[in-house]
Each structure stands twice: as structure tokens, then as C-alpha cells.
Design a protein around this motif. Sequence first.
Motif, PDB file in Angstrom:
ATOM      1  N   LEU D 188       0.862  -1.377   0.038  1.00  0.00           N
ATOM      2  CA  LEU D 188       0.055  -0.180  -0.139  1.00  0.00           C
ATOM      3  C   LEU D 188       0.663   1.038  -0.063  1.00  0.00           C
ATOM      4  O   LEU D 188       0.495   2.325  -0.691  1.00  0.00           O
ATOM      5  CB  LEU D 188      -0.869  -0.015   1.259  1.00  0.00           C
ATOM      6  CG  LEU D 188      -2.211   0.963   1.193  1.00  0.00           C
ATOM      7  CD1 LEU D 188      -2.985   0.738   0.010  1.00  0.00           C
ATOM      8  CD2 LEU D 188      -2.790   0.999   2.391  1.00  0.00           C
ATOM      9  N   PHE D 190       3.404   2.142  -1.475  1.00  0.00           N
ATOM     10  CA  PHE D 190       4.086   2.314  -2.840  1.00  0.00           C
ATOM     11  C   PHE D 190       2.776   2.120  -3.699  1.00  0.00           C
ATOM     12  O   PHE D 190       3.217   2.330  -5.023  1.00  0.00           O
ATOM     13  CB  PHE D 190       5.050   1.322  -3.114  1.00  0.00           C
ATOM     14  CG  PHE D 190       6.132   1.464  -2.354  1.00  0.00           C
ATOM     15  CD1 PHE D 190       6.976   2.459  -1.893  1.00  0.00           C
ATOM     16  CD2 PHE D 190       6.419   0.062  -1.522  1.00  0.00           C
ATOM     17  CE1 PHE D 190       7.795   2.528  -0.930  1.00  0.00           C
ATOM     18  CE2 PHE D 190       7.504   0.237  -0.441  1.00  0.00           C
ATOM     19  CZ  PHE D 190       8.204   1.399   0.024  1.00  0.00           C
ATOM     20  N   SER D 191       1.665   2.307  -3.308  1.00  0.00           N
ATOM     21  CA  SER D 191       0.603   2.568  -4.422  1.00  0.00           C
ATOM     22  C   SER D 191       0.317   3.652  -4.950  1.00  0.00           C
ATOM     23  O   SER D 191       0.940   4.737  -4.234  1.00  0.00           O
ATOM     24  CB  SER D 191      -0.865   2.043  -3.651  1.00  0.00           C
ATOM     25  OG  SER D 191      -1.337   3.105  -2.730  1.00  0.00           O
ATOM     26  N   TYR D 192      -0.126   4.089  -6.016  1.00  0.00           N
ATOM     27  CA  TYR D 192      -0.240   5.407  -6.663  1.00  0.00           C
ATOM     28  C   TYR D 192      -0.720   6.271  -5.766  1.00  0.00           C
ATOM     29  O   TYR D 192      -0.324   7.453  -5.574  1.00  0.00           O
ATOM     30  CB  TYR D 192      -1.131   5.360  -7.959  1.00  0.00           C
ATOM     31  CG  TYR D 192      -1.016   6.587  -8.769  1.00  0.00           C
ATOM     32  CD1 TYR D 192      -0.006   6.945  -9.447  1.00  0.00           C
ATOM     33  CD2 TYR D 192      -1.973   7.469  -8.426  1.00  0.00           C
ATOM     34  CE1 TYR D 192      -0.056   8.479 -10.154  1.00  0.00           C
ATOM     35  CE2 TYR D 192      -2.080   8.714  -9.119  1.00  0.00           C
ATOM     36  CZ  TYR D 192      -0.833   9.084  -9.932  1.00  0.00           C
ATOM     37  OH  TYR D 192      -1.127  10.271 -10.709  1.00  0.00           O
ATOM     38  N   CYS D 193      -1.928   5.974  -5.124  1.00  0.00           N
ATOM     39  CA  CYS D 193      -2.790   7.154  -4.254  1.00  0.00           C
ATOM     40  C   CYS D 193      -2.202   7.380  -3.113  1.00  0.00           C
ATOM     41  O   CYS D 193      -2.403   8.541  -2.618  1.00  0.00           O
ATOM     42  CB  CYS D 193      -4.228   6.366  -3.915  1.00  0.00           C
ATOM     43  SG  CYS D 193      -5.119   6.080  -5.526  1.00  0.00           S
ATOM     44  N   GLU D 194      -1.135   6.488  -2.574  1.00  0.00           N
ATOM     45  CA  GLU D 194      -0.473   6.832  -1.244  1.00  0.00           C
ATOM     46  C   GLU D 194       0.820   7.895  -1.861  1.00  0.00           C
ATOM     47  O   GLU D 194       1.521   8.357  -0.959  1.00  0.00           O
ATOM     48  CB  GLU D 194      -0.256   5.785  -0.586  1.00  0.00           C
ATOM     49  CG  GLU D 194      -1.322   4.827  -0.044  1.00  0.00           C
ATOM     50  CD  GLU D 194      -2.104   5.346   0.981  1.00  0.00           C
ATOM     51  OE1 GLU D 194      -1.487   6.006   1.962  1.00  0.00           O
ATOM     52  OE2 GLU D 194      -3.369   5.236   1.185  1.00  0.00           O
ATOM     53  N   THR D 195       1.285   7.518  -3.072  1.00  0.00           N
ATOM     54  CA  THR D 195       2.539   8.086  -3.210  1.00  0.00           C
ATOM     55  C   THR D 195       2.126   9.248  -4.130  1.00  0.00           C
ATOM     56  O   THR D 195       3.290  10.427  -3.954  1.00  0.00           O
ATOM     57  CB  THR D 195       3.344   7.048  -4.024  1.00  0.00           C
ATOM     58  OG1 THR D 195       3.410   5.636  -3.358  1.00  0.00           O
ATOM     59  CG2 THR D 195       4.969   7.380  -4.462  1.00  0.00           C
ATOM     60  N   ALA D 196       1.691   9.602  -5.210  1.00  0.00           N
ATOM     61  CA  ALA D 196       1.534  10.749  -6.126  1.00  0.00           C
ATOM     62  C   ALA D 196       1.200  11.740  -5.055  1.00  0.00           C
ATOM     63  O   ALA D 196       0.410  11.731  -4.144  1.00  0.00           O
ATOM     64  CB  ALA D 196       0.423  10.316  -7.017  1.00  0.00           C
TER      65      ALA D 196
END
Lengths: 344, 344, 344, 344
Positions: D188, D190-196
Amino acid sequence: MINVSVIGATGYVGAELLRLLSAHPGVQINKAVSKSFAGKKLHDIYANFLPERELELQESGGKFGADDFVFLCLPHGQSLVAAPPLLKKGHKVIDLSGDFRYDNTDIYEKWYGISHSAKKENREAVYGLPEFFGAEVKKANFTSNPGCYTTTSILALAPLLKEGLICEKGIVIDAKSGVTGAGRKEKLAFSYCETAGNFKAYSVPLHRHTSEIEEQLSKLSRKDVCLLFTPHLLPVKRGILATVYADLMEGVTPETVTAAYEKYYADAPFTHVLPHGKLPELKYVVGSNNCMIGFEVSPRTGKIIVVSCTDNLIKGAAGQAVQNFNLMNGFDETLGLPRTAWYL
Amino acid sequence: MINVSVIGATGYVGAELLRLLSAHPGVQINKAVSKSFAGKKLHDIYANFLPERELELQESGGKFGADDFVFLCLPHGQSLVAAPPLLKKGHKVIDLSGDFRYDNTDIYEKWYGISHSAKKENREAVYGLPEFFGAEVKKANFTSNPGCYTTTSILALAPLLKEGLICEKGIVIDAKSGVTGAGRKEKLAFSYCETAGNFKAYSVPLHRHTSEIEEQLSKLSRKDVCLLFTPHLLPVKRGILATVYADLMEGVTPETVTAAYEKYYADAPFTHVLPHGKLPELKYVVGSNNCMIGFEVSPRTGKIIVVSCTDNLIKGAAGQAVQNFNLMNGFDETLGLPRTAWYL
Amino acid sequence: MINVSVIGATGYVGAELLRLLSAHPGVQINKAVSKSFAGKKLHDIYANFLPERELELQESGGKFGADDFVFLCLPHGQSLVAAPPLLKKGHKVIDLSGDFRYDNTDIYEKWYGISHSAKKENREAVYGLPEFFGAEVKKANFTSNPGCYTTTSILALAPLLKEGLICEKGIVIDAKSGVTGAGRKEKLAFSYCETAGNFKAYSVPLHRHTSEIEEQLSKLSRKDVCLLFTPHLLPVKRGILATVYADLMEGVTPETVTAAYEKYYADAPFTHVLPHGKLPELKYVVGSNNCMIGFEVSPRTGKIIVVSCTDNLIKGAAGQAVQNFNLMNGFDETLGLPRTAWYL
Amino acid sequence: MINVSVIGATGYVGAELLRLLSAHPGVQINKAVSKSFAGKKLHDIYANFLPERELELQESGGKFGADDFVFLCLPHGQSLVAAPPLLKKGHKVIDLSGDFRYDNTDIYEKWYGISHSAKKENREAVYGLPEFFGAEVKKANFTSNPGCYTTTSILALAPLLKEGLICEKGIVIDAKSGVTGAGRKEKLAFSYCETAGNFKAYSVPLHRHTSEIEEQLSKLSRKDVCLLFTPHLLPVKRGILATVYADLMEGVTPETVTAAYEKYYADAPFTHVLPHGKLPELKYVVGSNNCMIGFEVSPRTGKIIVVSCTDNLIKGAAGQAVQNFNLMNGFDETLGLPRTAWYL
């Protein structure tokens, strides 16, 4: 209900301020002044404004109401000219530029390369960092809103310096900011293709905010603080994260550090210190008026690492201005301000 | 070893072309012409160029070698002026603008709003889409490189139209492009803060590439193709994904569709058709000269959905130009071109 | 002051709902239920929640107050089990899953592959699209919140179909959504490295929302609507932009189209139609509960292109739920909801 | 033509290595081993591989050719097991994990928490940083490829420490890395929503690479280097930028610094030092095997600020491995390696 006018309404800070004010229960937006887009509707420039579709952008503030509270969101140098007549007419004013942030105008003149033409008004200006100068702001007619990097850095360092927990020499602030920090600019360096997927340091080693951070920290700690501040440009729209390095005084424990922060921020509604070892991330603050601070210590090197985060457009600019506005008008400090970051 | 010169070297297409050429084993870069940055080194503008650090940007191409192969990476309209004298002197030329892409210059004049002043040269120009005109390109002295949206769209549709598998009426191309497609521009609309996290349609309903797609597809299929093309701006730097909708002729099966694509692309080194039901993504092609095509059928609505992807700077511009260059010079079609996308 | 409880509090929709509710002046948050994180504080999972730091996540809702208003933010299938006992106990409920969105449960069973075990409750559920069913929602005890793609698509198409301005056959919806639409998932396909800089179509040609869009549009227009819906994954966190293609009936002018939209949305506080030829962008709506619609016509092809935008987590989920909550409780429809998008 | 096999072929480093090797003129890819995807084609996992579509992923390397050159792209700990039998059979090996990077295996055991079970092989391993150990690598049969942060940091600091230009105490490395540095993970965080749109520090204050940097710098400078290394996660896919702070020895001028770098890197084909005052950005190196270094001095604080950039997957991993491979096989050091960064 306070009538407010915003001068410099179509820069990113001006637009963010209008967005916050449009949701503020104690505010009536009266005039929005924008030289570049006078005659247009706010909606033509920022199509996100819907209920305020019909707000017209005006060339000058000539038609302010006598009792308007005025926010100046102008480039550095222009507030020197705009603020004095407004103050003279009795308007309460918050200036978001760098023009009135220095006790010592020599420092301003040296780092901004602009002759300070409003020294009288400069003496009246209160430095609007509510965590340390809230009492003064409450009584002020003229508040100078701190810089974004400055707010983020001072909130991280002031308690440690005031309590003598770190050495005032050798401090390094490695700061990273989103691109809105550069303002609304038609510059290749801030174009999508040049910025996305990129990362860089800039204004090394003499970014202007260095001098503002040093003056305030020296004043607050009664020490002569000289530090190294290195800003970087992050490929995100909003947010500042400052990683601060300092030498811990001997015998200082994490508990002492936490206690120092609690001493100054226990009642601060927007500045939050995480437990030792938990560090904040941008997404914990972006979209809110919060500053979040965490720290870790490195016994191997004798250093403390403090991480401090804000939304540069909110706590670093428009939100802190509304916080000061609330204080200047006897409102609750948090009125109309976002307390929960977006996270997503 | 072919000497090449690039005119318009500092736009994004010019810089990408220089990057590809600098790794091409059959190429010696001779001159790089850039009006905007004449006198500077390429490295001053694009600091990624290292072994080529010393390549100087020149104001004009006056000092071309007699045998230089010339690439024109100029804005539309400027190639009309630049190409004729070069062709007259005997240079082989590839033009990457829209100026020589039309058989019928009336269409060009109507959609580009520019009077076509080089009709003779236009007749000599070969349309450089190697999948359909490779044999002509091999013999050409003057090649007009297709547009990026055009390449992506034609490669998706031409086999289906030529084989009569879809109706030539009612076709919709919903295309999405990365921001480099707009070029290297100091425009607010392409700034990071306005583009990141955003998505929009533009030039609806009359983007210029509509006319180029229609002319080529009509010629290839001998039908009168009139379609709707809607481009969108993706918050990525590179890549085009076109989602194409068309009405399938009765009785057409996925197998027929696959066979049609294989008929035209079995030997194409850069155009790859995925098995029925598997659709390409941008990351499968970005960084390479590939075009990747997949399709799905919808029996409920009688439509076929074709998804076609390219890197707009490579197969959509500089890479296809190198592919044409290879053909025009008797090299292997793939020489010096990236065949594996970056994925990351 | 209404006591509310949220079941499924730590998915992205649940967290967004809590964020909106925490700023809602008529709401007291009572319980937050999260199977995955029971026993932790909300702040442990979403560190952006600050004043609500102490809200504890609970395993089950056993301790609901008798008068709690309950939001279900559960995966499809789980609401079928959770809703009936709550309704029986007299709670007012809004369900944000797909479980109660269909008049015809056969369609649900076919497209979701789940047997519908709560048909009685399904008959009580009102479809919570306030623009068309606001009067029913006001009287409802149980509201089923529409899907995100569905909301965005229906709002674009319903006025045109109801007024007979477009053909009900041949409609294509090419939709693009941010990654939060996929929820909070530990899946490689939604990791940063696989998603950033990428773009792709998915669930072609049979995404579930197709059936929800068709059922509602058929009901609203009394026509048999069968359309093609193609979703794509945008490298942004929030927002849906749907580009809708339909064949205009003969003689329909832009003015007729604008009038049709005005007929249905003139008083809708969150659905805004732009003047003919101006198209909305994601940044005009992201962060707000607005749906923004624009259109263009293509006389060459006889088609209308409608672009419709929402924030998938707000108007497409949590915000629309709050809007329905307001209606069900006699509040002003807009209470506590963000009306101005973030833009930045 | 050297036959090569890659073990751990489907992590991001393995895939990047295959991408580079597939374009290397002196390489024939023999086997690709992937436990997770054995039996599938490489193209099934990384659809960007086209000409290599048919390369099958194998469970073990049992069928290596006797003369295969083997790359190990395994997680830390697994190379301890995999390397010894390969070396025994006479394969030349490059290991990209941390397992053989330390002269002193006690340091490895302490920082990695793994007992070192291959100390004999560890003694044979050459530390593969060609700028300082190129001569040894040329003669090596077993090379241990340095870490990404390590490479970026050592190249910035080694010349200054070796020449005695900075104090070996008090060094701070504030490093920022793209998300590929975390590998191909279903996590999680490194998921897009947590990282972007996010940015954060991590592994503070004891990231493992600290120990590798310190051991190498101490060895190279014959001083006891103890420093503070703070990594951050950038919302980009590729690239490391390290901002390095150190106290300059008295009298050291920018010219001395430039001369020190030139002394060690004048002939290094991939390590480039910019003129004093010009600092590198990620886009100057991403996509290439280059390390780019710039510096600025701050007389006010007595510190030097060095900025060092690499592509973490190339110079920080797969590219440096190919560079070592070239040296070990008598090829030109630069063969098959990208020398010009993508910029876009």
C-alpha cells in the motif's frame, strides 16, 4: 460579517485565499482586484469558482468600502506602495509579500535588492506567526504574513533553540516545495514537461527565506543564528517538507524534545507534534492549515533530524492569513479553516 | 556514415531526434540549427547531452556539407520556406511539420489557414508511414513525416477499412496525448500546476489531424472517410493512446480482425498487434519506436473498440523520421531505434 | 445535530466521507467501523485526521445509538448482509455500494455475479441522484448512492434523452477516472511505478456501470438505451472525465441543447452547465461536490460531444452521500459540502 | 558474443537489466530465471519486450551454459545462497544485492540482520564501482554491484575526502529517490494513491546504505567516516538526487574542489562534474548510466553543498552492472549503455 477585499486576486495565493474566504462564515467578499484580468469574471480565470461566478475582477481598489479588511497578495516590492495609503485610510491590512516581514529593513534591502520605502508602516507591522506572536496579532491593524518556507522552518526550530536543546551553529534546513510555491508563471522551468519526473535544488546557497528564518529565530532565541537553507523543487503541486539537521546539546533526550514542542504548541490549533520517531508526510497536511512536526535522533552523529510539513498555499500563505484575520477580528482562530488534510 | 543536420534542434522533437541520432551507428551529426539559441552549446539548453557537450547551435544552415541529410523540425509554415532551397541543392530531406503531409494542398490550406507556397515540392514528398508507403520512402529524396495522432490512428484503422471490416461512417477516435505533444512552450496552459492532476479535451471538434487522418484513410481504403477525432491532454510527458470506435460489418469475427492486422503488419518491425482481448497501455510503448494495437468487440452494440498506442515523440515524430531515414539510405529499417519500451 | 456512524470507515470512500462529515455543522460522528483496523485510532491509518485523532475504529456496529444515521461504505455484496438488520432496527441508511442500485435485481445478479438476498429492502431503496430523484430522497429511509461513472454519465445524457435531442442508439461513453476509483488496494496494477506516466483502458467492453447507466437512462427517458461504455485509468488521484458521443436528432441546435440542460439543472446546486463550446476540465471540479458539463457539436459527423466531470470520491461517492443525507434530514442540500473545487 | 543469464529477472532491476542487455551488441541472452513467474513468457509480465517476446521465464538456472555470465538480481540474503555454487562451477558472476558489498561482514550482519554464510566468496568479490575499482573489476570473476544511494553518495564525496578538502565529521547526506528504488512490490505504501503528490523521509536515522557508504569512504580516504544519511521517497519513478553537506577545510576554493573531481573523474565515461555553481537535476541523468555532480559553497556557514544525481535503476543498479560486465569481458566500458539521458 466582515467585508474583505483582495488585491492581487488571480495569483495562486490570491485565488487560494478567495477559495478559503468563500467558505468562511464570517466573511463577505467585496472586491477582487487583478491588474492582469480587470474586467473579467473570476470564473473566467479560475473556472472552479461556481457560486462566486459573477465576482468581477477590478483594476484598482478605488471603490473599497470604508471598513473593508484588505488582503494584499502582491509580488514583493508592490506592497511597499500599496499598503501605506490603505493603512492611512484606516483599513486593517494583511500583507502576504516579503515587504514587511523584517524588523531590520537593512536585511530586507540586502536580500531583496529593493529599497524599503515604507519604514514607518514596517514598524507597525506585526509578524503574523500566531504560534509565537498571536497576542500581538490580536491587537494589530497591520500584519505581515510569514513566508512559506519560513513558517515551516521556524515552527520546527524555535522551541529547540528557545529551550537551548540544539546548537545554534551548523543548522542545515533541506527543504522541498511543490511547484505552486513559484506562483502562476509562464516560465519554461515550471512547465509540465520540464518539471514532472524531475527534482532539483535551486537558489543555492542564498535563498531569501534564509534571512527571514535567521532574523526570527535569532529574535525568538536571543542567539545569533546563522544557518544553511537549501530549497528544492518537488514534482507536486502543493506542500513543503523541511528536513532539519542540528547538533543536539549533550544530555538532551527525546522526552526533552517532545516536552519543548509541547510547551509551545500544546494549545496551538494547527501545529501538531507527532510522537518521537513518527515523521510526517506531505499528505498528512496538504489541503489543511496544519503544520505537522516529527523528529528522530541519531546518537551516532549527535544530531537531531526534524521533519516539518505544511501546505505552502495554506499554512504557508492564504490559510495563515485567514488565521491572522480571525485573530485580528476576534473570531475563533480556526474559523473557516480546513483542519483535516485531503490525504488523497 | 551519413552526415546529418537538424534544423529546429531545440524544440522537443528536435532534441529527441538528436538523442536518437547520437546513438545511431550510421550517423555523424554535422550541424544543429536553432534560431532561439544560436551561439550556445546544445548542453546549455539540454544538459542531458554529455558526449555531445560541445555541439554548437547555429543560426542558419549555411555551412551544411553538400551531402548532408537534413531533418526539418520546424513549426508548421516554416518548412514551406525552408525545404525548397535544400531540395534544390540536392539534399535529401525529411520534414516533420504538417506542411507537406497532404496530397491535396487545399485541405492543408483550409485546416492550417496557411497558403501553400511550395506545391511543386509537395508533389515530390512521400508520406512517410513505412507500414504502407515503405517502398516509396526507399526511393524518396523528400519525405514528409506523419503527425503523431495520425500515425497512431491510421495504423489502428487502415487494415480494417481496407479489408472492409468496419463501416467508414460513424468512426470516433477518442485520443489522449502526453504534454510533450504541445512542444516546448512557455504557456500557462502547459505549466506543471495547471496540468498535473488535470485532464481535458481540446480542439473539439476540429483538430487539424482530423483532416490528415481522413485523407490518408480515404486514399488507403478508397472510401470517403469522415470521422470524429477528439484529442485530450493527459498528465504524462510522453505517449498517445487512441481509443477507436467503429461499427463492425456483419459477420466479422475477432479472427477476421486479427487476420486483417496480420496481413498488413506481419513484417512491420515496429507495429505489433496483441491477441484479441488484450489491450496495450502507454507503458508498453513509451520510449520505443513501437506502435501497439489491441481490440475488443462489443456484440451488444455492434461496435469494435481498437486501442492503439505510440510514443508521440518517437513513433509519432523523431523515431519514425529515423525509420524513414534508414529506408532512404538503405539501412536496416530498425537501425539505431529503440525496440523495447522503458516500462518504468 | 444528527449522530452518524460509518461502516467501512477506512476505505478511500469511507475516509473521504469522514473527512466531509467532520466539517459538517449538523453532524456528530458516533462510530467508525473498520474490520481491518478495529482497535486502532483513525489517526493511525489516516494521519491527516487531527482534531478527530481519538476516534477509535471498532469491529462492529453493535453499540450504535438507536437514532444513528448509518452510512455503508462496504464492498459490493457486503451491504446485502449489513443493510437489512439496520433498516429493521429503524436506522436511516445510505448505502454506497452497488448492491441496491438496481430496480431490476436480475440485472444486478447478471453483472455483479452475486445473488441478491435482500430484494425487499431493494424495493425500499431510493436511487440517490438528487438532480432527478431529490423529492423521493427527501422522504426516504434508505438511499442507494449511485456509482461514480454512473453519476457523471447520467447527468450528461439524461436531459438530452428525455428531451429527445439525441438518438438512444449508438451512444459511446469514453470515460477516464483517477486511481482512487479503484479503492485502497495492495495491488501491483495500482502501484505508483505501474500507474504513473501510464494510461490504459480496462474492463472493455463490459464494465458493470454500463448496466446501471442503461437502467437509469432507460427509466428516465422511457427508451431502451443500449450503449458502449469504456473506462480508462488516468494517472491522477481524483476525478472522472467522461467524453460522450451521440447522434444529434435533425434540427437540434446548441441553443436547444443548452435549454434542455437548463430545464433540469437550473436549480441544481451542484450540477453546472457551461456555455456551448466551453468544455470542463478535471481541475474545475476536483475537491468539490460539483458536476460540470459542457458540449460541442460536429455538423460534419452529425454528432454531439458532451464532456462531463466530477470528483469520483465526492460527487461520485461520499459527497453525493452527504447531499442525500442532507435531503433525508431536512437540511439545506448543500450543507457542509465543498462548492469550490481546489483547482490546484 | 557473451552468453548471459539473469537470475531474478522480473523484479524492476532484473527487467531493466534485460532491457539494457537486449540492446547490447556483445550479448546473447540465454536464460531468464524467475521463481514467481516460471513458465510464463517475459512478454506476459513486461509487455514492453517485443522482439524478445518468446523469452521463457524459468524456475531455476539448471540449464545454464557452462560459459554463461550470470547476473544475480535477487533480494538480499538470497545471493548468499545462489552465488557460491555458480562461482564454483566457474561462472563469472555479478551480484546486485547487498550480500557481498562489505569488506567487513560484521557490518553486513549488523545492518542487514542476516548471518553471512559465504565469507570465502565475499573475500573474492570486487566492489564494482568502476570510478575507483575499475582495474580490479577488469580482473575479477565476481563483482558486487554497489547500492544506488551508495553510488550516488560515494561519487560525490570520495574525491573531497581523499584530497582532504572536507571534514570527515558532520557530513549529512539528504537523499531523495524515485519509487522504483523500492522494487516491484504489492505494498500500500507504494501504491499510486499513497505516493503521488506525496513526499516523505523514511528509515531515519539508520538506513542500511549508511554503513556501505561509510565503509567505502573510510577505505578510500583512510579516515574514520561517520555520517548521517536520510533517504526520502520522491513521487517520480526513477532517479536519485543526493544533497550532501560537509564542512570545508580552511582555504579550500571552488577551483580546488573542481580540480579534485577532475583528478578522479577526468577519464570516467559516465561521471560528469559540472562547473562550480551549476547543479544537476534528475532529468539530466534519468535514462542514462551517468552520474552528474555539481557543487556550491556557502562562505557564511563554511559548508559545501554537493548535488549528485543518478538513475537508480541504471547507474544505481543495472547499468553499473553492465559497465562492470564490460570491464570483466574486455569490452569498451561504455558498450551498449545509454549515454544521453531522456530529459523528457
